[in-house]
Design an enzyme around this catalytic site. Structure first.
Site, PDB file in Angstrom:
ATOM      1  N   GLY A 101       0.835  -1.203   0.000  1.00 40.80           N
ATOM      2  CA  GLY A 101       0.000   0.000   0.000  1.00 40.80           C
ATOM      3  C   GLY A 101       0.870   1.254   0.000  1.00 40.80           C
ATOM      4  O   GLY A 101       2.101   1.174   0.137  1.00 40.80           O
ATOM      5  N   ASN A 106       5.933   7.357  -0.731  1.00 41.15           N
ATOM      6  CA  ASN A 106       5.071   7.483  -1.922  1.00 41.15           C
ATOM      7  C   ASN A 106       4.282   8.779  -1.785  1.00 41.15           C
ATOM      8  O   ASN A 106       4.149   9.559  -2.723  1.00 41.15           O
ATOM      9  CB  ASN A 106       4.056   6.338  -2.028  1.00 41.15           C
ATOM     10  N   THR A 112      12.242   5.932  -3.251  1.00 41.44           N
ATOM     11  CA  THR A 112      12.326   5.149  -2.022  1.00 41.44           C
ATOM     12  C   THR A 112      13.327   4.003  -2.120  1.00 41.44           C
ATOM     13  O   THR A 112      14.181   3.847  -1.247  1.00 41.44           O
ATOM     14  CB  THR A 112      10.938   4.570  -1.664  1.00 41.44           C
ATOM     15  N   ARG A 149       7.165  -2.005   4.577  1.00 39.29           N
ATOM     16  CA  ARG A 149       5.931  -1.652   3.873  1.00 39.29           C
ATOM     17  C   ARG A 149       5.277  -2.874   3.225  1.00 39.29           C
ATOM     18  O   ARG A 149       4.061  -2.971   3.150  1.00 39.29           O
ATOM     19  CB  ARG A 149       6.161  -0.504   2.879  1.00 39.29           C
ATOM     20  N   GLU A 203      12.440  -3.696  -3.197  1.00 37.99           N
ATOM     21  CA  GLU A 203      12.363  -2.729  -4.283  1.00 37.99           C
ATOM     22  C   GLU A 203      13.752  -2.594  -4.927  1.00 37.99           C
ATOM     23  O   GLU A 203      14.775  -2.887  -4.272  1.00 37.99           O
ATOM     24  CB  GLU A 203      11.891  -1.378  -3.718  1.00 37.99           C
ATOM     25  N   MET A 205      17.144  -1.048  -5.930  1.00 43.34           N
ATOM     26  CA  MET A 205      17.941  -0.079  -5.187  1.00 43.34           C
ATOM     27  C   MET A 205      18.084   1.154  -6.081  1.00 43.34           C
ATOM     28  O   MET A 205      18.580   1.063  -7.203  1.00 43.34           O
ATOM     29  CB  MET A 205      19.294  -0.715  -4.848  1.00 43.34           C
ATOM     30  N   HIS A 273       7.104  -5.087  -4.231  1.00 49.66           N
ATOM     31  CA  HIS A 273       7.256  -3.682  -4.638  1.00 49.66           C
ATOM     32  C   HIS A 273       7.034  -3.497  -6.134  1.00 49.66           C
ATOM     33  O   HIS A 273       7.090  -4.465  -6.894  1.00 49.66           O
ATOM     34  CB  HIS A 273       8.668  -3.226  -4.272  1.00 49.66           C
ATOM     35  N   ASN A 275       8.852  -2.429  -8.594  1.00 42.61           N
ATOM     36  CA  ASN A 275       9.811  -2.940  -9.576  1.00 42.61           C
ATOM     37  C   ASN A 275      10.175  -4.408  -9.391  1.00 42.61           C
ATOM     38  O   ASN A 275      10.378  -5.117 -10.376  1.00 42.61           O
ATOM     39  CB  ASN A 275      11.057  -2.047  -9.580  1.00 42.61           C
TER      40      ASN A 275
HETATM   41  O1  LIG Z   1      10.548   5.206  -5.421  1.00 37.40           O
HETATM   42  C1  LIG Z   1      10.535   3.983  -5.618  1.00 37.40           C
HETATM   43  O2  LIG Z   1      11.160   3.157  -4.936  1.00 37.40           O
HETATM   44  C2  LIG Z   1       9.701   3.430  -6.763  1.00 37.40           C
HETATM   45  C3  LIG Z   1       8.384   2.892  -6.298  1.00 37.40           C
HETATM   46  O3  LIG Z   1       7.672   3.789  -5.534  1.00 37.40           O
HETATM   47  O4  LIG Z   1       9.489   4.462  -7.668  1.00 37.40           O
HETATM   48  P1  LIG Z   1       9.308   4.271  -9.231  1.00 37.40           P
HETATM   49  O5  LIG Z   1       7.869   4.485  -9.531  1.00 37.40           O
HETATM   50  O6  LIG Z   1      10.165   5.374  -9.821  1.00 37.40           O
HETATM   51  O7  LIG Z   1       9.802   2.954  -9.661  1.00 37.40           O
END
Ligand SMILES: O=C(O)[C@@H](CO)OP(=O)(O)O
Length: 345
Positions: A101, A106, A112, A149, A203, A205, A273, A275
């Site tokens: 979420g 975000n 992040t 998260r 996510e 890096m 996440h 990605n």
């Molecule tokens: O900031 C991040 O870690 C990612 C996901 O929130 O952003 P992005 O949408 O650029 O992949």
């Protein structure tokens, strides 16, 4: 031998890592064949299933079988070789993917990556909503990243599940942590869902962009440059991971640890996440590196796949277009829901 004995035995066994046998059996701690042969009786009828272990495969399978559940039997997990056998023949498994979420970064529009920030109130609500959407889908094991998260999302979602099993995090940061978090009641164990945390599902890096505001970064470096860092397949942000690099570890983890569980009939939820899930979806849906560029995932929306005969069949979100449409797709999902309905009558 009853499954009780196996669980008790598993609870007493030594870590694979400590004796060089390596291999985590997700959800049920470590186990080594050497320990089994030292004195625990093992029913060979249970030596089958979908788990894995890099060196001592058969011992890990004991654990998988003792807690094995397929789409159709997850309401009452079988504890005997016979029921495990008969389920395997028609085995298919559900795979739920959930992006966490909304996080506090975000909300602030900050890059992040691997910074470990919690959900916002909205993120908490999204996770609960996601849980309602999957409350009729069987879940036998949960995988999350090591980031809070994703873990919050998984836990909050499971508060809504109709089966009311308790997600319990498997601790493997040290042998002692593993030993101290064991469960010694088979009955209680049956009412738990193991939660495996893995950094490989983290996510991507984001390197030197972590903590920077996305809009301000676009104003400074140009929209195109920032879009390239965020959405190209193989161009990494400064000192960070490209999607390709993220896929290398996330998909490898999925293939090595999660796919064998699905093949063994386990219903799995992955909370991760944007990605890391994009890269896993790229693998599941066989997307090209061009196609994955335009794949965007919303926070807190669960996606459902059915794993059958070695293939992943995408069902979309259990929320859309209609829940009935999702259940119409497989008989076993409909049966599971019926069992849940019967339980509350
Ligand atoms: O900031 C991040 O870690 C990612 C996901 O929130 O952003 P992005 O949408 O650029 O992949």
């Amino acid at each position: 031998m009853a499954a009780t004995t196996i669980h008790q035995a598993v609870g007493t066994l030594q870590s694979c890592r400590s004796n060089g046998n390596s291999g985590l059996c997700p959800g049920y701690g470590h186990v080594s064949l050497r320990s089994v042969s030292k004195g625990f009786k093992v029913d060979v009828g249970l030596l089958r299933g979908g788990s894995y272990c890099s060196k001592k495969r058969s011992t890990c399978v004991i654990q998988a079988s003792a807690s094995h559940a397929t789409v159709s039997d997850a309401v009452s997990a079988p504890s005997s070789a016979n029921s495990s056998d008969s389920k395997k023949k028609t085995s298919e498994a559900a795979l739920i993917l959930i992006r966490h979420g909304e996080s506090m970064w975000n909300e602030k529009n900050l890059f992040t990556g691997c910074v470990d920030v919690p959900l916002t109130k909205k993120g908490v609500e999204e996770a609960v909503e996601a849980g309602k959407r999957i409350s009729n889908i069987p879940v036998d094991m949960i995988y999350t990243s090591s980031l809070i998260r994703a873990q919050m999302t998984a836990m909050l979602a499971m508060t809504q599940h109709r089966r009311k099993k308790v997600p319990t995090i498997i601790h493997e940061e040290s042998e002692q942590a593993g030993a101290w978090s064991q469960i010694f009641s088979e009955e209680t164990n049956k009412q738990c869902i193991p939660v495996v945390t893995a950094w490989q599902l983290n996510e991507r890096m984001y390197g030197e962009l972590q903590g920077l505001n996305k809009q301000e970064t676009a104003d400074r470096y140009g929209k195109e440059q920032v879009h390239e860092w965020r959405r190209s397949y193989d161009i990494p942000p400064p000192n960070g991971e490209s999607l390709e690099m993220c896929a290398e570890r996330a998909v490898a983890y999925f293939k090595e640890h999660i796919e064998p569980q699905l093949a063994g009939g386990k219903n799995i939820m992955i909370a991760a996440h944007g990605n890391s899930l994009r890269s896993i979806i790229m693998y599941l849906d066989k997307l090209t590196s061009q196609e994955v560029i335009s794949l965007e995932l919303s926070t807190g929306i669960p996606m459902l796949y059915i794993f059958k005969e070695g293939k992943f069949i995408r069902r979309g979100s259990p929320a859309a277009p209609t829940e009935a449409g999702v259940y119409a797709y497989t008989k076993t999902l409909a049966q599971y829901r019926q069992k849940l309905d019967n339980m509350v009558q």
